[in-house]
Design a protein around this motif. Structure first.
Motif, short mmCIF file in Angstrom:
data_model
loop_
_atom_site.label_atom_id
_atom_site.label_comp_id
_atom_site.label_asym_id
_atom_site.label_seq_id
_atom_site.Cartn_x
_atom_site.Cartn_y
_atom_site.Cartn_z
N ILE A 7 34.60 25.51 40.57
CA ILE A 7 34.91 26.54 41.56
C ILE A 7 36.08 26.04 42.40
N ILE A 8 37.17 26.78 42.37
CA ILE A 8 38.30 26.49 43.25
C ILE A 8 38.20 27.49 44.40
N GLU A 9 38.01 26.96 45.59
CA GLU A 9 37.84 27.80 46.77
C GLU A 9 39.08 28.68 47.00
N PRO A 10 38.90 29.80 47.69
CA PRO A 10 40.04 30.70 47.93
C PRO A 10 41.19 29.98 48.63
N PHE A 11 42.39 30.29 48.20
CA PHE A 11 43.58 29.76 48.87
C PHE A 11 44.67 30.81 48.87
N LYS A 12 45.58 30.68 49.82
CA LYS A 12 46.65 31.66 49.99
C LYS A 12 47.73 31.46 48.94
N SER A 13 48.22 32.56 48.42
CA SER A 13 49.28 32.53 47.43
C SER A 13 50.28 33.64 47.72
N LYS A 14 51.42 33.53 47.08
CA LYS A 14 52.47 34.54 47.20
C LYS A 14 53.00 34.83 45.81
N ALA A 15 53.18 36.11 45.50
CA ALA A 15 53.73 36.50 44.20
C ALA A 15 54.94 37.39 44.42
N ASP A 16 56.00 37.08 43.72
CA ASP A 16 57.19 37.93 43.73
C ASP A 16 57.02 38.98 42.64
N PHE A 17 57.56 40.17 42.86
CA PHE A 17 57.53 41.18 41.82
C PHE A 17 58.83 41.95 41.78
N TYR A 18 59.14 42.46 40.61
CA TYR A 18 60.39 43.15 40.34
C TYR A 18 60.08 44.53 39.76
N LEU A 19 60.78 45.54 40.22
CA LEU A 19 60.71 46.87 39.64
C LEU A 19 62.07 47.20 39.06
N GLY B 203 46.32 25.95 41.60
CA GLY B 203 45.29 25.68 42.59
C GLY B 203 45.75 24.73 43.65
N THR B 204 44.88 24.48 44.63
CA THR B 204 45.20 23.55 45.71
C THR B 204 44.49 22.22 45.56
N PHE C 118 48.37 37.02 49.05
CA PHE C 118 46.98 37.28 48.69
C PHE C 118 46.20 35.98 48.67
N ASN C 119 44.89 36.10 48.70
CA ASN C 119 44.00 34.96 48.51
C ASN C 119 43.42 35.07 47.12
N HIS C 120 43.28 33.94 46.45
CA HIS C 120 42.59 33.97 45.17
C HIS C 120 41.81 32.69 44.94
N SER C 121 40.79 32.82 44.12
CA SER C 121 39.95 31.68 43.76
C SER C 121 39.65 31.76 42.27
N LEU C 122 39.10 30.69 41.76
CA LEU C 122 38.80 30.60 40.33
C LEU C 122 37.38 30.11 40.16
N ILE C 123 36.65 30.75 39.27
CA ILE C 123 35.34 30.26 38.85
C ILE C 123 35.41 30.12 37.34
N ALA C 124 35.17 28.91 36.85
CA ALA C 124 35.22 28.66 35.41
C ALA C 124 33.93 27.99 34.98
N TYR C 125 33.39 28.44 33.87
CA TYR C 125 32.12 27.95 33.37
C TYR C 125 32.31 27.14 32.10
N ARG C 126 31.70 25.96 32.08
CA ARG C 126 31.61 25.15 30.86
C ARG C 126 30.15 25.20 30.41
N SER C 127 29.88 24.58 29.30
CA SER C 127 28.50 24.62 28.80
C SER C 127 27.53 23.94 29.76
N MET C 128 27.97 22.91 30.47
CA MET C 128 27.05 22.14 31.32
C MET C 128 27.35 22.24 32.82
N ASP C 129 28.49 22.80 33.22
CA ASP C 129 28.80 22.85 34.65
C ASP C 129 29.72 24.01 34.98
N THR C 130 30.02 24.13 36.25
CA THR C 130 30.87 25.21 36.75
C THR C 130 31.93 24.61 37.65
#
Length: 134
Positions: A99-111, A32-33, A85-97
């Motif tokens: 939220i990591i706002e969307p941020f730019k990321s880069k992923a390498d991939f291999y075939l 995350g950022t 790509f842009n990605h964000s995270l939403i995680a829930y606990r028993s009493m709160d949430t």
């Protein structure tokens, strides 16, 4: 998703399956950022850290996917490329949430092309693996 009462063997198998989708266990993953969360860990370190163990449920959201580096050949059997790509995270606990706002990321991939033999026939099977995610 994390549940503390899951069997140890199941957790180990899940970790092995996660590692298998990456090119190797030393691939770096940025979480995350946010200053609290922003850290680079290898996939192996992430799995050992039990990151998110106190969350009841978490969801990663991805959008704006585009190719930043087209596939090119590394050797006779392996190709490399990158995605933005842009990605964000939403995680829930028993009493709160959390939220990591969307941020730019880069992923390498291999075939990688592998030959599989079936009796007298040979098939070329393409395996896709993820590299660093930053």
């Amino acid at each position: 998703y994390y549940q503390s009462d899951l069997d140890t063997a199941f957790k180990k198998q899940t970790a092995r399956m996660i590692l298998d989708i990456f090119i190797n266990e030393d691939v770096e993953v940025m979480l995350g950022t946010n200053k609290r969360v922003n850290q680079l860990l290898t996939v192996k370190q992430l799995l050992k850290s039990n990151y998110g163990r106190d969350f009841i449920n978490s969801t990663f959201l991805f959008d704006s996917l585009n190719i930043s580096e087209a596939l090119y050949r590394l050797d006779e059997k392996t190709y490399f490329g990158s995605l933005n790509f842009n990605h964000s995270l939403i995680a829930y606990r028993s009493m709160d949430t959390l939220i990591i706002e969307p941020f730019k990321s880069k992923a390498d991939f291999y075939l990688t092309k592998n030959e599989k033999y079936f009796g007298t026939d040979t098939l070329d099977i393409w395996e896709v693996r993820i590299g660093d995610i930053k």
